[in-house]
Scaffold this motif. Structure first.
Motif, short mmCIF file in Angstrom:
data_model
loop_
_atom_site.label_atom_id
_atom_site.label_comp_id
_atom_site.label_asym_id
_atom_site.label_seq_id
_atom_site.Cartn_x
_atom_site.Cartn_y
_atom_site.Cartn_z
N ILE A 182 0.84 -1.20 0.00
CA ILE A 182 0.00 0.00 0.00
C ILE A 182 0.87 1.25 0.00
O ILE A 182 0.64 2.20 -0.75
CB ILE A 182 -0.95 0.00 1.21
N ARG A 204 -3.37 -7.84 -15.37
CA ARG A 204 -3.40 -6.49 -14.82
C ARG A 204 -2.19 -5.68 -15.26
O ARG A 204 -2.30 -4.51 -15.64
CB ARG A 204 -3.46 -6.56 -13.29
N GLU A 332 -9.78 -7.02 6.01
CA GLU A 332 -10.13 -5.66 5.60
C GLU A 332 -8.96 -4.91 4.98
O GLU A 332 -9.15 -4.04 4.13
CB GLU A 332 -10.70 -4.85 6.79
N ASP A 335 -8.82 -6.01 1.48
CA ASP A 335 -9.95 -5.41 0.78
C ASP A 335 -9.65 -3.96 0.42
O ASP A 335 -9.94 -3.51 -0.71
CB ASP A 335 -11.19 -5.49 1.67
N GLU A 336 -9.06 -3.22 1.34
CA GLU A 336 -8.71 -1.83 1.09
C GLU A 336 -7.63 -1.71 0.02
O GLU A 336 -7.71 -0.87 -0.89
CB GLU A 336 -8.28 -1.15 2.38
N GLY A 338 -7.18 -3.75 -2.26
CA GLY A 338 -7.77 -4.21 -3.51
C GLY A 338 -8.34 -3.11 -4.38
O GLY A 338 -8.51 -3.29 -5.60
N GLU A 339 -8.65 -1.96 -3.78
CA GLU A 339 -9.16 -0.84 -4.59
C GLU A 339 -8.12 -0.38 -5.63
O GLU A 339 -8.49 0.18 -6.65
CB GLU A 339 -9.53 0.33 -3.68
N PHE A 340 -6.86 -0.64 -5.35
CA PHE A 340 -5.80 -0.22 -6.26
C PHE A 340 -5.24 -1.38 -7.07
O PHE A 340 -4.24 -1.25 -7.77
CB PHE A 340 -4.66 0.45 -5.47
N LYS A 342 -7.06 -3.40 -9.25
CA LYS A 342 -8.08 -3.83 -10.21
C LYS A 342 -7.67 -3.41 -11.61
O LYS A 342 -6.82 -2.55 -11.79
CB LYS A 342 -9.43 -3.20 -9.85
#
Length: 342
Positions: A182, A204, A332, A335-336, A338-340, A342
């Protein structure tokens, strides 16, 4: 009060902060502290040094441990446990403070439950995977070391239009990989908590190249597993606590990415670099606070406990509850991240 300290397992920044704090607290109350050298080996061999505030006050900024460390397991050593019991008596020790990870603290817990030895644990691991504590000291410094390394790798990756696969530590848990991923804006994060689908990663990276990003950063835990495959190990030899030597998944991932995408891909294994260096301000403060409260537990005779960070407080929790179960990365966070991804 006469207390002993030892540091076991892999070294990490912040160990000396704990040692300094324990020595100070015991001395402030008229007590004496010794340090067993090289972890449980020193406790078995009665190999120790005296520790005084005047000699430990300046060790706060130093990385590693002034006491040395080892992965010695007394339960694998002939008469190792009995030697520790005898040495505690012969040295007239009132408390033994063990600073370490799950293996080191597991021994401390067994010595307390099996032999009623007055043990106290202090959680240490850059992996941040110990139960019963929100964070372990050493983790923050490790993250900053990884972040600095990846920031440097990014410039050469961008210059040469490459993908860089960075292998970091994390046998059972992906805390280092996820948090550093991150912090470094990684394009993929591969952790032990979930099997990695490399085709998804390759797709990706190819899509981002089409969109104009001409390089990529892939973070991978040493304990991550690819779909349908097991752990990547250097050899089958086990240490005293039954662990195989991991390493090599970064290279394997890099080869697969290059083959499937045609993008030039390199791998870097940060290895023991992650353990080194001077502790961050956060780890100096956390290590100091844990050491203070470990010393206070010893003075109160509250044994069989581990000091732990819960929110902003330092509390004592039963050693038996703190060891044996790895604290894996919370979903979590993935999951957070994962927003970056995709």
């Amino acid at each position: 009060m006469k207390a002993a300290i030892l540091t076991g397992g892999g070294d990490c920044p912040g160990l000396n902060a704990v040692i300094r704090a324990v020595v100070r607290v015991i001395a402030n109350n008229g007590g004496q502290t010794i340090g067993f050298l090289e972890g449980w080996r020193g406790a078995i061999e009665a190999n120790y040094i005296d520790l005084k505030p005047s000699e430990t006050d300046e060790i706060l900024p130093k990385g590693g441990t002034i006491l040395g460390s080892s992965r010695t397991n007394p339960y694998k050593d002939d008469n190792g446990v009995q030697k520790i019991v005898d040495n505690m008596k012969s040295l007239d020790l009132d408390a033994l403070i063990a600073i370490g990870g799950d293996d080191t603290l597991g021994v401390a817990s067994k010595l307390y439950s099996d032999h009623q030895l007055p043990t106290i644990g202090c959680p240490k691991t850059i992996d941040n995977d110990l139960s019963s504590t929100d964070f372990t000291f050493g983790f923050d410094t490790c993250l900053n070391t990884v972040m600095d390394a990846v920031d440097k790798l990014r410039t050469t990756a961008e210059s040469h239009r490459r993908v860089m696969v960075v292998e970091v530590m994390g046998r059972h848990a992906g805390w280092i990989t996820c948090f550093s991923g991150i912090a470094c804006a990684a394009d993929a994060i591969l952790v032990p908590e979930q099997e990695a689908d490399l085709q998804d990663v390759c797709d990706r990276l190819a899509k981002r190249r089409e969109d104009g990003k001409h390089y990529g950063i892939v973070m991978v835990s040493e304990g991550a597993q690819l779909k349908g495959e097991g752990l990547v190990t250097q050899d089958a030899e086990l240490d005293d606590f039954g662990h195989v030597k991991l390493g090599g998944i970064g290279r394997k991932v890099a080869r697969i990415i290059e083959k499937r995408t045609g993008i030039e891909t390199r791998d870097v294994t940060l290895g023991h670099l992650q353990r080194g260096g001077s502790p961050s301000a956060y780890d100096r403060v956390l290590g100091t606070r844990l050491g203070i409260h470990a010393g206070r537990l010893a003075l109160k005779g509250d044994f069989g406990k581990m000091v732990a960070l819960r929110g902003l407080e330092i509390v004592g929790v039963p050693l038996a509850e703190a060891v044996g179960t790895m604290r894996t990365l919370y979903p979590e966070f993935l999951d957070e991240a994962g927003e970056f991804l995709k």
